[in-house]
Motif scaffolding. Structure first.
Motif, PDB file in Angstrom:
ATOM      1  N   TRP A  52      29.602  34.006 102.184  1.00 41.42           N
ATOM      2  CA  TRP A  52      30.671  34.374 101.703  1.00 41.42           C
ATOM      3  C   TRP A  52      30.621  34.966 100.440  1.00 41.42           C
ATOM      4  O   TRP A  52      30.422  34.294  99.361  1.00 41.42           O
ATOM      5  CB  TRP A  52      31.692  33.100 101.454  1.00 41.42           C
ATOM      6  N   GLU A  53      30.781  36.228 100.298  1.00 43.98           N
ATOM      7  CA  GLU A  53      30.695  36.729  98.937  1.00 43.98           C
ATOM      8  C   GLU A  53      31.816  36.902  98.188  1.00 43.98           C
ATOM      9  O   GLU A  53      32.940  37.223  98.612  1.00 43.98           O
ATOM     10  CB  GLU A  53      29.969  38.179  99.091  1.00 43.98           C
ATOM     11  N   GLU A  54      31.899  36.947  96.763  1.00 46.11           N
ATOM     12  CA  GLU A  54      33.013  36.662  96.073  1.00 46.11           C
ATOM     13  C   GLU A  54      33.484  38.312  96.013  1.00 46.11           C
ATOM     14  O   GLU A  54      32.840  39.052  95.894  1.00 46.11           O
ATOM     15  CB  GLU A  54      32.573  36.422  94.452  1.00 46.11           C
ATOM     16  N   LEU A  55      34.762  38.166  95.837  1.00 50.49           N
ATOM     17  CA  LEU A  55      35.583  39.254  95.778  1.00 50.49           C
ATOM     18  C   LEU A  55      36.147  39.520  94.429  1.00 50.49           C
ATOM     19  O   LEU A  55      36.737  38.516  93.913  1.00 50.49           O
ATOM     20  CB  LEU A  55      36.625  39.580  97.082  1.00 50.49           C
ATOM     21  N   ASN A  56      36.592  40.674  93.856  1.00 49.01           N
ATOM     22  CA  ASN A  56      37.343  41.163  92.717  1.00 49.01           C
ATOM     23  C   ASN A  56      38.768  41.059  93.116  1.00 49.01           C
ATOM     24  O   ASN A  56      39.021  42.043  93.985  1.00 49.01           O
ATOM     25  CB  ASN A  56      37.006  42.192  92.070  1.00 49.01           C
ATOM     26  N   TYR A  57      39.641  40.407  92.609  1.00 52.30           N
ATOM     27  CA  TYR A  57      41.084  40.354  92.951  1.00 52.30           C
ATOM     28  C   TYR A  57      42.064  41.257  91.789  1.00 52.30           C
ATOM     29  O   TYR A  57      42.118  40.987  90.710  1.00 52.30           O
ATOM     30  CB  TYR A  57      41.910  39.293  93.009  1.00 52.30           C
ATOM     31  N   ILE A  58      42.141  42.738  92.137  1.00 56.81           N
ATOM     32  CA  ILE A  58      42.748  43.528  91.016  1.00 56.81           C
ATOM     33  C   ILE A  58      43.853  44.312  91.598  1.00 56.81           C
ATOM     34  O   ILE A  58      43.765  44.627  92.800  1.00 56.81           O
ATOM     35  CB  ILE A  58      41.513  44.626  90.533  1.00 56.81           C
ATOM     36  N   ASN A  59      45.079  44.519  90.838  1.00 60.65           N
ATOM     37  CA  ASN A  59      46.084  45.134  91.473  1.00 60.65           C
ATOM     38  C   ASN A  59      46.594  44.705  92.693  1.00 60.65           C
ATOM     39  O   ASN A  59      46.716  45.589  93.583  1.00 60.65           O
ATOM     40  CB  ASN A  59      45.757  46.811  91.321  1.00 60.65           C
ATOM     41  N   ASN A  60      46.831  43.538  93.003  1.00 67.03           N
ATOM     42  CA  ASN A  60      47.151  42.826  94.091  1.00 67.03           C
ATOM     43  C   ASN A  60      46.520  43.073  95.253  1.00 67.03           C
ATOM     44  O   ASN A  60      46.825  43.061  96.428  1.00 67.03           O
ATOM     45  CB  ASN A  60      48.724  43.224  94.591  1.00 67.03           C
ATOM     46  N   ASP A  61      45.128  43.444  95.241  1.00 64.43           N
ATOM     47  CA  ASP A  61      44.381  43.757  96.318  1.00 64.43           C
ATOM     48  C   ASP A  61      42.812  43.466  96.099  1.00 64.43           C
ATOM     49  O   ASP A  61      42.308  43.018  94.893  1.00 64.43           O
ATOM     50  CB  ASP A  61      44.431  45.163  96.669  1.00 64.43           C
ATOM     51  N   PHE A  62      42.285  43.212  97.077  1.00 61.49           N
ATOM     52  CA  PHE A  62      40.797  42.655  97.164  1.00 61.49           C
ATOM     53  C   PHE A  62      39.513  43.744  97.067  1.00 61.49           C
ATOM     54  O   PHE A  62      39.691  44.751  97.979  1.00 61.49           O
ATOM     55  CB  PHE A  62      40.558  41.471  98.177  1.00 61.49           C
ATOM     56  N   HIS A  63      38.641  43.705  96.077  1.00 65.07           N
ATOM     57  CA  HIS A  63      37.733  44.748  96.072  1.00 65.07           C
ATOM     58  C   HIS A  63      36.378  44.075  96.066  1.00 65.07           C
ATOM     59  O   HIS A  63      36.197  43.027  95.591  1.00 65.07           O
ATOM     60  CB  HIS A  63      37.928  45.573  94.872  1.00 65.07           C
ATOM     61  N   TRP A 121      42.003  30.264 104.531  1.00 63.66           N
ATOM     62  CA  TRP A 121      41.992  31.800 104.692  1.00 63.66           C
ATOM     63  C   TRP A 121      43.259  32.346 103.747  1.00 63.66           C
ATOM     64  O   TRP A 121      44.441  31.673 103.551  1.00 63.66           O
ATOM     65  CB  TRP A 121      42.331  31.888 106.365  1.00 63.66           C
ATOM     66  N   ILE A 122      43.030  33.611 103.388  1.00 59.93           N
ATOM     67  CA  ILE A 122      43.975  34.197 102.506  1.00 59.93           C
ATOM     68  C   ILE A 122      44.360  35.635 103.546  1.00 59.93           C
ATOM     69  O   ILE A 122      45.713  35.634 103.767  1.00 59.93           O
ATOM     70  CB  ILE A 122      43.264  34.984 101.339  1.00 59.93           C
ATOM     71  N   ASP A 123      43.395  36.130 104.080  1.00 56.25           N
ATOM     72  CA  ASP A 123      43.755  37.327 105.097  1.00 56.25           C
ATOM     73  C   ASP A 123      42.883  37.101 106.148  1.00 56.25           C
ATOM     74  O   ASP A 123      41.569  37.785 105.966  1.00 56.25           O
ATOM     75  CB  ASP A 123      44.008  38.462 104.323  1.00 56.25           C
ATOM     76  N   LYS A 124      43.206  36.319 107.335  1.00 50.73           N
ATOM     77  CA  LYS A 124      42.373  35.978 108.406  1.00 50.73           C
ATOM     78  C   LYS A 124      41.684  37.250 108.983  1.00 50.73           C
ATOM     79  O   LYS A 124      40.549  37.422 109.525  1.00 50.73           O
ATOM     80  CB  LYS A 124      42.548  35.215 109.302  1.00 50.73           C
TER      81      LYS A 124
END
Lengths: 160, 190
Positions: A52-63, A121-124
């Motif tokens: 499970w790799e970390e995501l960057n949460y920017i401008n209300n979205d995941f990158h 889950w955030i967005d399954k």
């Protein structure tokens, strides 16, 4: 009948009137709610061996965390039912007492207690979730927590 | 050949044998703060790795999940110290410093900090040992503190870890007097 005798009789009767069944069923429920439920509630393959790799949460979205080299990115990986690699400060293998599943979460209990790591889950549909670091039973440390994606599905996300 | 006793040469030799020479590896531009890195609040170890890299030194990782020297463990509301390991750890620090290599060490400052984050349940923070000297208090090891964004605090003359009677190293970082560090882990240089 003296007062002492009456009390003794009362205690005796109340002890025998206790039902054993509910206590047993509670303990059985607790047992069922540990590892076996991982299979039932969430597909075990979604967790064991998956990175499970970390995501960057920017401008209300995941990158994807492209500002970090691949080897420097944080991740969580359950190796088996008793061990997990969790990168909070550095890549570290933790021994687990148990893995517990509830209806909407998976909880890793670190051996020796102290803190737990809880997945939800955030967005399954996009295979995005969050691992929360919880200590003192209820305190969440956001620095030690992370949004994550199943590594297999990271290419579907935008880079950042 | 005539041998004679020369008191000055003798004192010099004794000093070399019993006293350690001062070492200070600090250099402008080699210090690193954790606060300019990604996930800054948990970047102390990574900042220490950057410092090692600035000295062309590799290392600082766990070996098969454990530290090279685990000197202390938090237990029963106190810090249990392995005095022999602490002694060996100091020897290792000396050896690395004499080779011109800084060393990453794990420190404890709070009992069960946030539940005991690291897998030894004890290490709270990482710093880099960067020198050795002594003053009127005693022998100390200099360290680079990565938990501040100010270079003058991070590389301050006051960042000292003093050698205690049980061979532990204890000190206070210049940037935050409330933190009392005890070195409990030494990481290996490659």
């Amino acid at each position: 009948m003296s007062i002492i005798n009456r009390i003794t009789l009362l205690v005796f009767l109340s002890l025998f009137s206790c039902k054993k069944t509910p206590i047993q069923s509670v303990s059985e429920k607790v047992k069922k709610h540990t590892l076996n439920v991982v299979d039932k509630v969430i597909d075990k393959n979604n967790f064991i061996k998956i990175k499970w790799e970390e995501l960057n949460y920017i401008n209300n979205d995941f990158h994807e965390f492209t500002s970090l080299k691949k080897e420097d990115r944080r991740y969580v990986k359950l190796l088996n039912n008793k061990e997990a690699i969790i990168v909070i400060m550095e890549p570290t293998k933790y021994n687990l007492d148990s893995i517990q599943a509830t209806e909407n979460s998976i909880i890793l209990y670190k051996k020796g207690g102290g803190w737990i790591y809880k997945f939800k889950w955030i967005d399954k549909k996009r295979h995005i979730g969050r691992w929360d670091y919880i200590y003192n039973k209820t305190v969440i440390d956001s620095s030690f927590s992370m949004y994550v994606v199943n590594e297999k599905y990271i290419d579907g996300l935008s880079k950042n | 050949m005539v041998h004679y006793f020369h008191p000055i040469a003798w004192v010099r030799q004794m000093k070399l044998m019993y006293y350690k020479r001062d070492i200070d590896l600090r250099e402008k531009g080699k210090w690193q703060t954790q606060f300019t890195l990604e996930n800054p609040n948990v970047a102390c170890w990574r900042a220490c790795k950057v410092i090692l890299n600035n000295y062309n030194v590799e290392g600082g990782n766990l070996i098969n999940g454990i530290a090279f020297y685990q000197i202390g463990i938090e237990k029963n509301n106190s810090l249990e110290i392995d005095v022999n390991k602490a002694k060996l750890a100091i020897k290792y620090l000396d050896k690395q410093l004499e080779l011109g290599k800084p060393i990453i060490v794990g420190v404890d400052h709070t009992y069960k900090y946030k539940g005991g984050i690291n897998n030894d349940d004890s290490t709270d923070h990482f710093v880099v040992i960067i020198g050795r000297s002594s003053d009127k208090v005693g022998t100390f090891y200099r360290f680079y503190e990565v938990g501040t964004k100010y270079e003058n605090k991070g590389s301050s003359d006051d960042n000292k870890l003093y050698v205690k009677n049980n061979n532990t190293l204890k000190g206070i970082p210049s940037y935050s007097p409330k933190h009392k560090y005890t070195v409990i882990q030494i990481r290996k240089n490659n």
